[in-house]
Design a protein around this motif. Structure first.
Motif, PDB file in Angstrom:
ATOM      1  N   CYS A 202      -5.355   7.983   3.814  1.00 53.63           N
ATOM      2  CA  CYS A 202      -5.688   7.009   2.616  1.00 53.63           C
ATOM      3  C   CYS A 202      -5.158   5.585   2.826  1.00 53.63           C
ATOM      4  O   CYS A 202      -5.672   4.542   2.556  1.00 53.63           O
ATOM      5  N   CYS A 203      -3.985   5.542   3.384  1.00 52.73           N
ATOM      6  CA  CYS A 203      -3.076   4.354   3.458  1.00 52.73           C
ATOM      7  C   CYS A 203      -3.964   3.586   4.459  1.00 52.73           C
ATOM      8  O   CYS A 203      -4.249   2.237   4.636  1.00 52.73           O
ATOM      9  N   ALA A 204      -4.287   4.199   5.749  1.00 51.48           N
ATOM     10  CA  ALA A 204      -4.982   3.504   6.854  1.00 51.48           C
ATOM     11  C   ALA A 204      -6.154   3.167   6.071  1.00 51.48           C
ATOM     12  O   ALA A 204      -6.686   1.841   6.708  1.00 51.48           O
ATOM     13  N   ALA A 205      -7.137   3.922   5.599  1.00 48.03           N
ATOM     14  CA  ALA A 205      -8.318   3.526   5.137  1.00 48.03           C
ATOM     15  C   ALA A 205      -8.148   2.352   4.058  1.00 48.03           C
ATOM     16  O   ALA A 205      -8.818   1.387   4.071  1.00 48.03           O
ATOM     17  N   GLY A 206      -7.269   2.162   3.243  1.00 44.36           N
ATOM     18  CA  GLY A 206      -7.107   1.121   2.303  1.00 44.36           C
ATOM     19  C   GLY A 206      -6.837  -0.040   3.191  1.00 44.36           C
ATOM     20  O   GLY A 206      -7.277  -1.228   2.997  1.00 44.36           O
ATOM     21  N   GLY A 207      -5.768   0.122   4.228  1.00 42.48           N
ATOM     22  CA  GLY A 207      -5.428  -1.106   5.174  1.00 42.48           C
ATOM     23  C   GLY A 207      -6.848  -1.533   5.825  1.00 42.48           C
ATOM     24  O   GLY A 207      -7.023  -2.925   5.916  1.00 42.48           O
TER      25      GLY A 207
ATOM     26  N   ALA B 280      10.311  12.265  -0.643  1.00 44.37           N
ATOM     27  CA  ALA B 280       9.550  11.183  -0.740  1.00 44.37           C
ATOM     28  C   ALA B 280      10.176   9.926  -0.267  1.00 44.37           C
ATOM     29  O   ALA B 280       9.387   8.982   0.050  1.00 44.37           O
ATOM     30  N   THR B 281      11.406   9.997  -0.091  1.00 45.50           N
ATOM     31  CA  THR B 281      12.047   8.852   0.304  1.00 45.50           C
ATOM     32  C   THR B 281      11.802   8.356   1.794  1.00 45.50           C
ATOM     33  O   THR B 281      11.849   7.197   2.335  1.00 45.50           O
ATOM     34  N   VAL B 282      11.555   9.238   2.499  1.00 47.18           N
ATOM     35  CA  VAL B 282      11.300   9.208   4.033  1.00 47.18           C
ATOM     36  C   VAL B 282       9.940   8.938   4.281  1.00 47.18           C
ATOM     37  O   VAL B 282       9.521   8.695   5.306  1.00 47.18           O
ATOM     38  N   LEU B 283       8.979   9.370   3.388  1.00 47.57           N
ATOM     39  CA  LEU B 283       7.522   9.121   3.753  1.00 47.57           C
ATOM     40  C   LEU B 283       7.135   7.583   3.611  1.00 47.57           C
ATOM     41  O   LEU B 283       6.137   7.324   4.220  1.00 47.57           O
ATOM     42  N   ILE B 284       7.724   6.810   3.000  1.00 46.23           N
ATOM     43  CA  ILE B 284       7.432   5.403   3.040  1.00 46.23           C
ATOM     44  C   ILE B 284       7.457   4.913   4.336  1.00 46.23           C
ATOM     45  O   ILE B 284       6.415   3.957   4.777  1.00 46.23           O
ATOM     46  N   ASN B 285       8.223   5.237   5.239  1.00 48.44           N
ATOM     47  CA  ASN B 285       8.348   4.500   6.563  1.00 48.44           C
ATOM     48  C   ASN B 285       7.034   4.934   7.208  1.00 48.44           C
ATOM     49  O   ASN B 285       6.167   4.128   7.737  1.00 48.44           O
ATOM     50  N   PRO B 286       6.639   6.294   7.204  1.00 47.86           N
ATOM     51  CA  PRO B 286       5.363   6.629   8.014  1.00 47.86           C
ATOM     52  C   PRO B 286       3.897   5.987   7.427  1.00 47.86           C
ATOM     53  O   PRO B 286       3.113   5.555   8.031  1.00 47.86           O
ATOM     54  N   LEU B 287       4.198   6.066   6.049  1.00 49.87           N
ATOM     55  CA  LEU B 287       3.097   5.459   5.392  1.00 49.87           C
ATOM     56  C   LEU B 287       2.739   3.958   5.594  1.00 49.87           C
ATOM     57  O   LEU B 287       1.700   3.398   5.588  1.00 49.87           O
ATOM     58  N   ILE B 288       3.840   3.098   5.612  1.00 49.95           N
ATOM     59  CA  ILE B 288       3.755   1.921   5.888  1.00 49.95           C
ATOM     60  C   ILE B 288       3.128   1.559   7.402  1.00 49.95           C
ATOM     61  O   ILE B 288       2.305   0.744   7.427  1.00 49.95           O
ATOM     62  N   HIS B 289       3.640   2.533   8.224  1.00 47.63           N
ATOM     63  CA  HIS B 289       2.977   2.289   9.720  1.00 47.63           C
ATOM     64  C   HIS B 289       1.563   2.708   9.641  1.00 47.63           C
ATOM     65  O   HIS B 289       0.626   2.232  10.382  1.00 47.63           O
ATOM     66  N   CYS B 290       1.192   3.742   8.841  1.00 42.61           N
ATOM     67  CA  CYS B 290      -0.259   4.083   8.584  1.00 42.61           C
ATOM     68  C   CYS B 290      -1.216   3.010   7.985  1.00 42.61           C
ATOM     69  O   CYS B 290      -2.181   2.602   8.589  1.00 42.61           O
ATOM     70  N   ALA B 291      -0.586   2.179   7.091  1.00 43.50           N
ATOM     71  CA  ALA B 291      -1.145   1.102   6.436  1.00 43.50           C
ATOM     72  C   ALA B 291      -1.552   0.022   7.557  1.00 43.50           C
ATOM     73  O   ALA B 291      -2.573  -0.584   7.603  1.00 43.50           O
ATOM     74  N   GLU B 292      -0.546  -0.031   8.220  1.00 48.08           N
ATOM     75  CA  GLU B 292      -0.334  -1.234   9.403  1.00 48.08           C
ATOM     76  C   GLU B 292      -1.453  -1.046  10.302  1.00 48.08           C
ATOM     77  O   GLU B 292      -2.251  -1.626  10.745  1.00 48.08           O
ATOM     78  N   ALA B 293      -1.488   0.353  10.878  1.00 49.27           N
ATOM     79  CA  ALA B 293      -2.515   0.794  11.642  1.00 49.27           C
ATOM     80  C   ALA B 293      -3.842   0.301  11.250  1.00 49.27           C
ATOM     81  O   ALA B 293      -4.838   0.193  11.770  1.00 49.27           O
TER      82      ALA B 293
ATOM     83  N   ILE C  31       0.917  -1.197   0.021  1.00 47.82           N
ATOM     84  CA  ILE C  31      -0.049   0.020   0.116  1.00 47.82           C
ATOM     85  C   ILE C  31       0.829   1.125   0.051  1.00 47.82           C
ATOM     86  O   ILE C  31       0.587   2.127  -0.972  1.00 47.82           O
ATOM     87  N   ALA C  32       1.861   1.118   0.862  1.00 43.21           N
ATOM     88  CA  ALA C  32       2.699   2.573   1.027  1.00 43.21           C
ATOM     89  C   ALA C  32       3.667   2.465  -0.464  1.00 43.21           C
ATOM     90  O   ALA C  32       3.780   3.900  -0.475  1.00 43.21           O
ATOM     91  N   SER C  33       3.947   1.606  -0.807  1.00 45.10           N
ATOM     92  CA  SER C  33       4.818   1.753  -2.108  1.00 45.10           C
ATOM     93  C   SER C  33       4.158   2.502  -3.122  1.00 45.10           C
ATOM     94  O   SER C  33       4.524   3.211  -3.912  1.00 45.10           O
ATOM     95  N   LEU C  34       2.564   2.104  -3.306  1.00 42.54           N
ATOM     96  CA  LEU C  34       1.806   2.713  -4.157  1.00 42.54           C
ATOM     97  C   LEU C  34       1.504   4.323  -3.873  1.00 42.54           C
ATOM     98  O   LEU C  34       1.440   5.024  -4.771  1.00 42.54           O
ATOM     99  N   ALA C  35       1.552   4.488  -2.465  1.00 41.72           N
ATOM    100  CA  ALA C  35       1.252   5.985  -2.331  1.00 41.72           C
ATOM    101  C   ALA C  35       2.400   6.820  -2.739  1.00 41.72           C
ATOM    102  O   ALA C  35       2.496   8.201  -3.355  1.00 41.72           O
ATOM    103  N   VAL C  36       3.914   6.221  -2.673  1.00 39.08           N
ATOM    104  CA  VAL C  36       4.958   6.946  -2.760  1.00 39.08           C
ATOM    105  C   VAL C  36       5.266   6.996  -4.330  1.00 39.08           C
ATOM    106  O   VAL C  36       5.533   7.948  -4.853  1.00 39.08           O
ATOM    107  N   GLN C  37       4.949   5.973  -5.159  1.00 47.32           N
ATOM    108  CA  GLN C  37       4.626   6.113  -6.554  1.00 47.32           C
ATOM    109  C   GLN C  37       4.085   7.103  -6.930  1.00 47.32           C
ATOM    110  O   GLN C  37       4.205   7.876  -7.701  1.00 47.32           O
TER     111      GLN C  37
END
Length: 297
Positions: free
Chosen positions: A116-121, A58-71, A17-23
């Motif tokens: 959106c990542c959290a909602a997708g998760g 963008a490279t540092v956003l992958i970390n928090p976005l992964i955690h948002c998707a996990e949440a 999910i997070a990789s799609l967001a960063v893309q």
């Protein structure tokens, strides 16, 4: 789960999910001409950032976005999930500002993409499908404007202006709900405008499709980035000119392309940057990617 000698387990679905967001974030930053915005070909209306600043961020956003998707991938209620990701977002903001040396490249993007990542998760966890995401976003952010703006007017009025966010200042001065109002309503500019236009222009090349969708969003976006730096009159001008260019055909016609190139030159000269519309474009592309990902599962 993806593990290793570190003992840290990261959910693979959250990574997807997070990789799609960063893309999507990188797509948004790459299209041109994007009037007044940073792109691979222009600094836009900005003197403190360029395309590489955006790549760094963008490279540092992958970390928090992964955690948002996990949440999002939990039995917690949408509001409980939102409370968790606000803390994750604050951590992510700190990482962003450290990477960019204080330049605000993606604060609004992180807020929107985190939700959106959290909602997708949550949608994947519950098996509800992509069609549930807008309602999940509404449920997550229900009452947000009241809690953070409307009910705090007296407190905000007694706060030194330097300690207020742009959104808080605009609510006090003009009752503009900004990004909080947009998410509380379920991102209507994205779901009702952005996605429809992006899906409806698949025959265009990727760059032109992105610019076409940006223009469509600019017609309707109550862009607080413009309001903060300029005025309501400037915002209305931006909306009007975007519509005029689309009436010419936008990126589909020579006249439309010429008009948007002229708009870009004008906005760069006048330091007009529709950054709020750019954030919504990134979210539009992400949700398009996410829908395809969920449908392939």
């Amino acid at each position: 789960m993806v593990g290793g000698d570190s003992g840290i387990d990261i959910d693979e679905q959250a990574i997807n999910i997070a990789s799609l967001a960063v893309q999507a974030i990188l797509y948004e930053a790459s299209c041109y001409p994007s009037p007044g915005l940073v792109s691979k070909d222009s600094r836009g209306a900005h003197s403190d950032m360029d395309y590489f600043t955006f790549l760094d961020s963008a490279t540092v956003l992958i970390n928090p976005l992964i955690h948002c998707a996990e949440a999002g991938q939990s039995a917690d209620s949408p509001k409980e999930i939102f409370s968790k990701i606000r803390q994750i977002g604050q951590m992510g903001e700190g990482k962003m500002f450290h990477k960019t040396r204080g330049v605000n490249t993606h604060k609004g993007t992180l807020f929107l993409m985190g939700i959106c990542c959290a909602a997708g998760g949550k949608a994947l966890y519950s098996g509800a499908g992509f069609s549930s995401i807008q309602k999940i976003i509404r449920d997550m952010t229900e009452g947000l404007v009241e809690r953070e703006l409307s009910s705090r007017v007296i407190e905000l009025e007694n706060t030194h202006p330097s300690r207020l966010t742009h959104g808080e200042r605009l609510f006090l001065s003009h009752k503009v709900e900004g990004i909080r109002g947009e998410v509380q309503r379920g991102l209507p500019t994205v779901f009702d405008v952005g996605l429809e236009v992006y899906k409806g222009n698949q025959e265009l090349g990727q760059n032109d499709r992105l610019v076409q969708t940006l223009l469509a969003i600019m017609q309707f976006s109550e862009d607080t980035n413009i309001l903060h730096r300029h005025s309501f009159e400037t915002l209305k001008e931006v909306q009007r000119r975007a519509k005029q260019i689309l009436d010419l055909g936008g990126m589909r016609t020579a006249a439309g392309i010429k008009a948007i190139e002229e708009l870009d030159e004008d906005f760069c000269r006048r330091k007009i940057s529709p950054g709020g519309s750019a954030d919504l474009l990134g979210v539009t592309v992400f949700l398009y990617f996410l829908e395809g990902f969920m449908n392939r599962r």
